[in-house]
Motif scaffolding. Structure first.
Motif, mmCIF file in Angstrom:
data_model
loop_
_atom_site.group_PDB
_atom_site.id
_atom_site.type_symbol
_atom_site.label_atom_id
_atom_site.label_comp_id
_atom_site.label_asym_id
_atom_site.label_seq_id
_atom_site.Cartn_x
_atom_site.Cartn_y
_atom_site.Cartn_z
ATOM 1 N N GLU A 37 80.628 12.088 62.087
ATOM 2 C CA GLU A 37 81.180 12.390 60.653
ATOM 3 C C GLU A 37 82.799 12.980 60.990
ATOM 4 N N ASN A 40 85.101 10.568 60.633
ATOM 5 C CA ASN A 40 85.376 9.992 59.457
ATOM 6 C C ASN A 40 86.303 10.980 58.833
ATOM 7 N N PHE A 43 89.786 10.167 59.956
ATOM 8 C CA PHE A 43 90.255 8.952 59.330
ATOM 9 C C PHE A 43 90.650 9.266 57.876
ATOM 10 N N GLN A 44 90.027 10.324 57.214
ATOM 11 C CA GLN A 44 90.407 10.690 55.708
ATOM 12 C C GLN A 44 91.734 11.332 55.999
ATOM 13 N N SER A 49 90.725 5.823 55.258
ATOM 14 C CA SER A 49 89.194 5.904 54.825
ATOM 15 C C SER A 49 88.522 4.295 54.665
ATOM 16 N N LYS A 50 89.626 3.544 54.520
ATOM 17 C CA LYS A 50 88.931 2.195 54.027
ATOM 18 C C LYS A 50 88.146 1.588 55.370
ATOM 19 N N ILE A 52 86.305 3.339 57.668
ATOM 20 C CA ILE A 52 85.138 3.773 57.540
ATOM 21 C C ILE A 52 84.176 3.252 56.619
ATOM 22 N N ALA A 53 84.739 3.173 55.336
ATOM 23 C CA ALA A 53 83.949 2.676 54.288
ATOM 24 C C ALA A 53 83.577 1.403 54.478
ATOM 25 N N SER A 174 88.775 12.338 47.527
ATOM 26 C CA SER A 174 88.984 12.218 48.850
ATOM 27 C C SER A 174 90.154 11.184 48.913
ATOM 28 N N SER A 175 90.559 10.361 48.095
ATOM 29 C CA SER A 175 91.483 9.510 48.025
ATOM 30 C C SER A 175 92.954 10.008 47.665
#
Length: 176
Positions: A37, A40, A43-44, A49-50, A52-53, A174-175
């Motif tokens: 994580e 993750n 990436f955030q 994040s896309k 990982i999503a 998060s976004s």
């Protein structure tokens, strides 16, 4: 560490319940994959994040299909626990693969004990707060578990369904 604590707790609370012990061992083994994580979060921090999503959603679809299959064949609860462990492991693997495919290298990671010690010192209050929130949010489930496991199961499902409403604000936060 968490695996050991979980198994010890079950042995103390339910010493003669081997099914519960097996379930806890299998599901708690998933904590070994939580370090992925970190990727993750990286990436955030890069507002990517896309990737990982997509990886997580792909694994979720696969696992959902497997769970449906297990329901159709009326598999044991141990099989469902195994799929839960596989879910966590596959998500970790998917995250690691995305990280590697984006030009990063896990083999270059090194442990910095000094930085780890500093981060632990700085986050002490956050750790205590997180534990308090966790215990507060689960104490009702623990009390229900002593009364009736069926009711505890119903309650857990209801709580999970209600937590769906919490996801949207987290996604937006998060976004942003």
């Amino acid at each position: 560490m968490v695996l050991l604590l979980a198994v010890t707790a079950v042995l103390l609370l339910y010493p003669k319940d081997s099914l519960t012990l097996w379930l806890v061992e299998i599901v708690a083994a998933g904590t070994m994959f939580q370090p992925f994580e970190t990727i993750n979060f990286w990436f955030q921090s890069q507002v990517q994040s896309k990737y990982i999503a997509v990886a997580k959603n792909s694994v979720s679809l696969l696992v959902a299909g497997i769970r449906i299959g297990l329901i159709l064949v009326q598999a044991s609860v141990i099989a469902f626990a195994g799929v839960t462990l596989a879910d966590v492991a596959l998500v970790g693997l998917a995250i690691a693969l995305v990280y590697q495919n984006k030009g990063n290298n896990l083999k270059l990671w090194r442990v910095s004990w000094q930085r780890g010690k500093k981060l632990l010192q700085e986050s002490g209050q956050l750790v205590v707060s997180s534990w308090a929130i966790f215990i507060y949010s689960k104490i009702d489930l623990i009390m229900l578990g002593f009364v009736d496991k069926t009711e505890s199961g119903y309650y857990t499902v209801a709580v999970k369904l209600s937590e769906i409403c919490d996801v949207l604000p987290l996604i937006i936060a998060s976004s942003i």
